[in-house]
Design a protein around this motif. Structure first.
Motif, PDB file in Angstrom:
ATOM      1  N   UNK A 172       0.778  -5.970   8.732  1.00 40.19           N
ATOM      2  CA  UNK A 172       0.419  -7.580   8.910  1.00 40.19           C
ATOM      3  C   UNK A 172       0.795  -8.545   7.283  1.00 40.19           C
ATOM      4  N   UNK A 173       0.783  -6.849   6.430  1.00 31.57           N
ATOM      5  CA  UNK A 173       2.244  -7.217   4.623  1.00 31.57           C
ATOM      6  C   UNK A 173       0.488  -8.516   4.438  1.00 31.57           C
ATOM      7  N   UNK A 174      -0.715  -8.331   4.550  1.00 30.33           N
ATOM      8  CA  UNK A 174      -1.809  -8.957   3.298  1.00 30.33           C
ATOM      9  C   UNK A 174      -1.372  -8.516   2.137  1.00 30.33           C
ATOM     10  N   UNK A 175      -1.760  -9.042   1.205  1.00 26.32           N
ATOM     11  CA  UNK A 175      -1.578  -8.925  -0.334  1.00 26.32           C
ATOM     12  C   UNK A 175      -3.171  -8.224  -0.615  1.00 26.32           C
ATOM     13  N   UNK A 176      -3.763  -8.886   0.228  1.00 25.63           N
ATOM     14  CA  UNK A 176      -6.082  -8.389   0.051  1.00 25.63           C
ATOM     15  C   UNK A 176      -5.533  -7.185   0.543  1.00 25.63           C
ATOM     16  N   UNK A 177      -5.277  -7.029   2.021  1.00 25.62           N
ATOM     17  CA  UNK A 177      -5.293  -5.451   2.246  1.00 25.62           C
ATOM     18  C   UNK A 177      -4.496  -4.446   1.641  1.00 25.62           C
ATOM     19  N   UNK A 178      -3.340  -4.353   1.162  1.00 24.43           N
ATOM     20  CA  UNK A 178      -2.449  -4.169   0.241  1.00 24.43           C
ATOM     21  C   UNK A 178      -3.547  -3.133  -1.053  1.00 24.43           C
ATOM     22  N   UNK A 179      -3.570  -4.796  -1.941  1.00 26.52           N
ATOM     23  CA  UNK A 179      -4.512  -4.401  -3.114  1.00 26.52           C
ATOM     24  C   UNK A 179      -5.566  -3.418  -2.350  1.00 26.52           C
ATOM     25  N   UNK A 180      -6.512  -3.956  -2.067  1.00 32.16           N
ATOM     26  CA  UNK A 180      -8.117  -3.305  -1.798  1.00 32.16           C
ATOM     27  C   UNK A 180      -7.636  -1.400  -0.626  1.00 32.16           C
ATOM     28  N   UNK A 181      -5.911  -1.131   0.355  1.00 31.95           N
ATOM     29  CA  UNK A 181      -5.968   0.039  -0.340  1.00 31.95           C
ATOM     30  C   UNK A 181      -4.930   1.107  -1.556  1.00 31.95           C
ATOM     31  N   UNK A 182      -4.976   0.086  -2.436  1.00 27.30           N
ATOM     32  CA  UNK A 182      -4.504   0.647  -4.034  1.00 27.30           C
ATOM     33  C   UNK A 182      -5.442   1.047  -4.405  1.00 27.30           C
ATOM     34  N   UNK A 183      -6.229  -0.269  -4.150  1.00 30.26           N
ATOM     35  CA  UNK A 183      -7.701   0.371  -5.255  1.00 30.26           C
ATOM     36  C   UNK A 183      -8.541   2.062  -4.527  1.00 30.26           C
ATOM     37  N   UNK A 203       0.388  -0.912   0.243  1.00 30.25           N
ATOM     38  CA  UNK A 203       0.017  -0.193  -0.459  1.00 30.25           C
ATOM     39  C   UNK A 203       0.416   1.252  -0.231  1.00 30.25           C
ATOM     40  N   UNK A 204       0.431   2.116  -0.021  1.00 30.87           N
ATOM     41  CA  UNK A 204       1.217   3.375  -0.937  1.00 30.87           C
ATOM     42  C   UNK A 204       2.588   3.529  -1.333  1.00 30.87           C
ATOM     43  N   UNK A 205       2.812   2.261  -2.133  1.00 32.70           N
ATOM     44  CA  UNK A 205       4.297   1.912  -2.567  1.00 32.70           C
ATOM     45  C   UNK A 205       4.370   3.076  -4.061  1.00 32.70           C
TER      46      UNK A 205
END
Length: 368
Positions: free
Chosen positions: A285-296, A210-212
């Motif tokens: 957490x480094x959860x790929x689902x949450x990372x992508x949802x954050x960027x979405x 997220x926020x990359x």
């Protein structure tokens, strides 16, 4: 006068929430999602939960563009032999009209059944996502309702929303980086509404934490579009010149479209803003689902900001491809960023605030 349906759907969600507290052993089951053991509502509960919304979609009355869809449905052929001739006269979004014509050949000239079938497809694709990936299915359902997305899309812009939910169905492939499958799915969605092609670059942009750097670059582009709105609209006009949206800029200027309401922009930006303040928890957490949802969610907020300075009617219809993921992100943020006691208070504030926004939006729509 406020229709009973708009209140009953909220009461229904309240009942669902009460059931998850009073009878969790009936509602939840343990399963593996993205390699982790998690607790999720059962498929049966999800179906029962969403069923009233699907049925209501068929009996919604003349909401938004419903009248136009009814007229279009009436003009469709009643037999399969007439579909070829009918499709020859369709110049855009042919996938939607083909599927609609097939449905009519099956159900006859019963538009109520037609609306129910379309809503069933949309809800199946969307709420399958929420059941699998949301830490709180009922909260995600509440956010979808209280944001009035169901009115704007299931009851109104259902052609585009069918495309949106097809792109949503591609989320597992985006998550697993199965890009070819995701791209094919999005291209199929574009046959229902060409705007779905907007999602293609974001298949890659939302990857990573997220926020990359990619999302930060997107934010810079958003800021530039806002600062140079006039040039942005000229560029947009040129880009759309050979598409079905070639008159978009001219139309919104002639209609004196002054952009998306700032309150709506603020409400839809909350999950993205929280993800920035709670970036530490997301990184831990480094959860790929949450990372992508954050960027979405960041993408949705950015597009809403641009629409605030350009067009709410046209640009403001694009964030829906990304904002639906915020309803997975927000309950996760509340549960992970706050203590249990604080989270309970935040949930109360969230419910009250969204209910206020819901009533405000209904009033703005002239519903009551």
């Amino acid at each position: 006068m406020l229709s009973n349906g708009y209140i009953l759907i909220l009461i229904w969600i309240g009942v669902l929430g009460a059931l998850t507290v009073m009878a969790p052993e009936w509602i939840y089951r343990t399963e593996f999602v993205n390699g982790e053991k998690v607790r999720r509502v059962t498929p049966l509960f999800a179906v029962v939960a969403v069923l009233p919304l699907v049925i209501w979609a068929g009996f919604r009355g003349n909401v938004g563009d419903t009248g136009a869809y009814m007229e279009a449905f009436a003009d469709m052929p009643a037999s399969l032999s007439g579909i070829n001739g009918y499709m020859a006269g369709q110049e855009k979004d042919r996938g939607f009209y083909f599927v609609s014509a097939v449905i009519k050949c099956i159900v006859g000239n019963r538009d109520t059944i037609y609306f129910i079938i379309v809503a069933m497809i949309q809800c199946f694709l969307l709420f399958k996502l929420y059941r699998k990936y949301s830490t709180s299915f009922v909260v995600s359902f509440f956010l979808f309702i209280a944001s009035t997305d169901y009115i704007s899309w299931i009851f109104n812009g259902m052609r585009q929303f069918l495309a949106v939910t097809i792109t949503v169905a591609c989320f597992p492939w985006i998550l697993e980086k199965k890009y070819v499958r995701a791209i094919i799915g999005i291209v199929i969605a574009s046959l229902f509404h060409q705007s779905a092609l907007l999602v293609l670059p974001f298949v890659f942009i939302v990857q990573g934490k997220a926020w990359n750097k990619k999302t930060l670059l997107f934010i810079i582009v958003v800021i530039a579009a806002v600062m140079f709105a006039d040039r942005f609209t000229n560029i947009l006009d040129t880009m759309l010149a050979e598409t079905q949206y070639k008159n978009v800029v001219t139309d919104w200027e002639s209609w004196q479209d002054d952009g998306t309401n700032i309150l709506r922009v603020m409400v839809y930006s909350i999950p993205a803003i929280l993800s920035l303040f709670g970036i530490k928890y997301i990184r831990e957490a480094d959860d790929s689902v949450i990372n992508i949802c954050s960027n979405m969610s960041i993408a949705a907020a950015g597009l809403y900001v641009v629409s605030m300075f350009t067009s709410g009617i046209f640009i403001g219809r694009l964030p829906i491809y990304f904002s639906l993921y915020s309803y997975i992100l927000l309950p996760w943020e509340i549960n992970r960023m706050f203590t249990k006691r604080s989270a309970q208070l935040i949930y109360i504030v969230m419910v009250v605030a969204y209910l206020g926004f819901y009533l405000y939006s209904l009033r703005s729509m002239g519903t009551f």
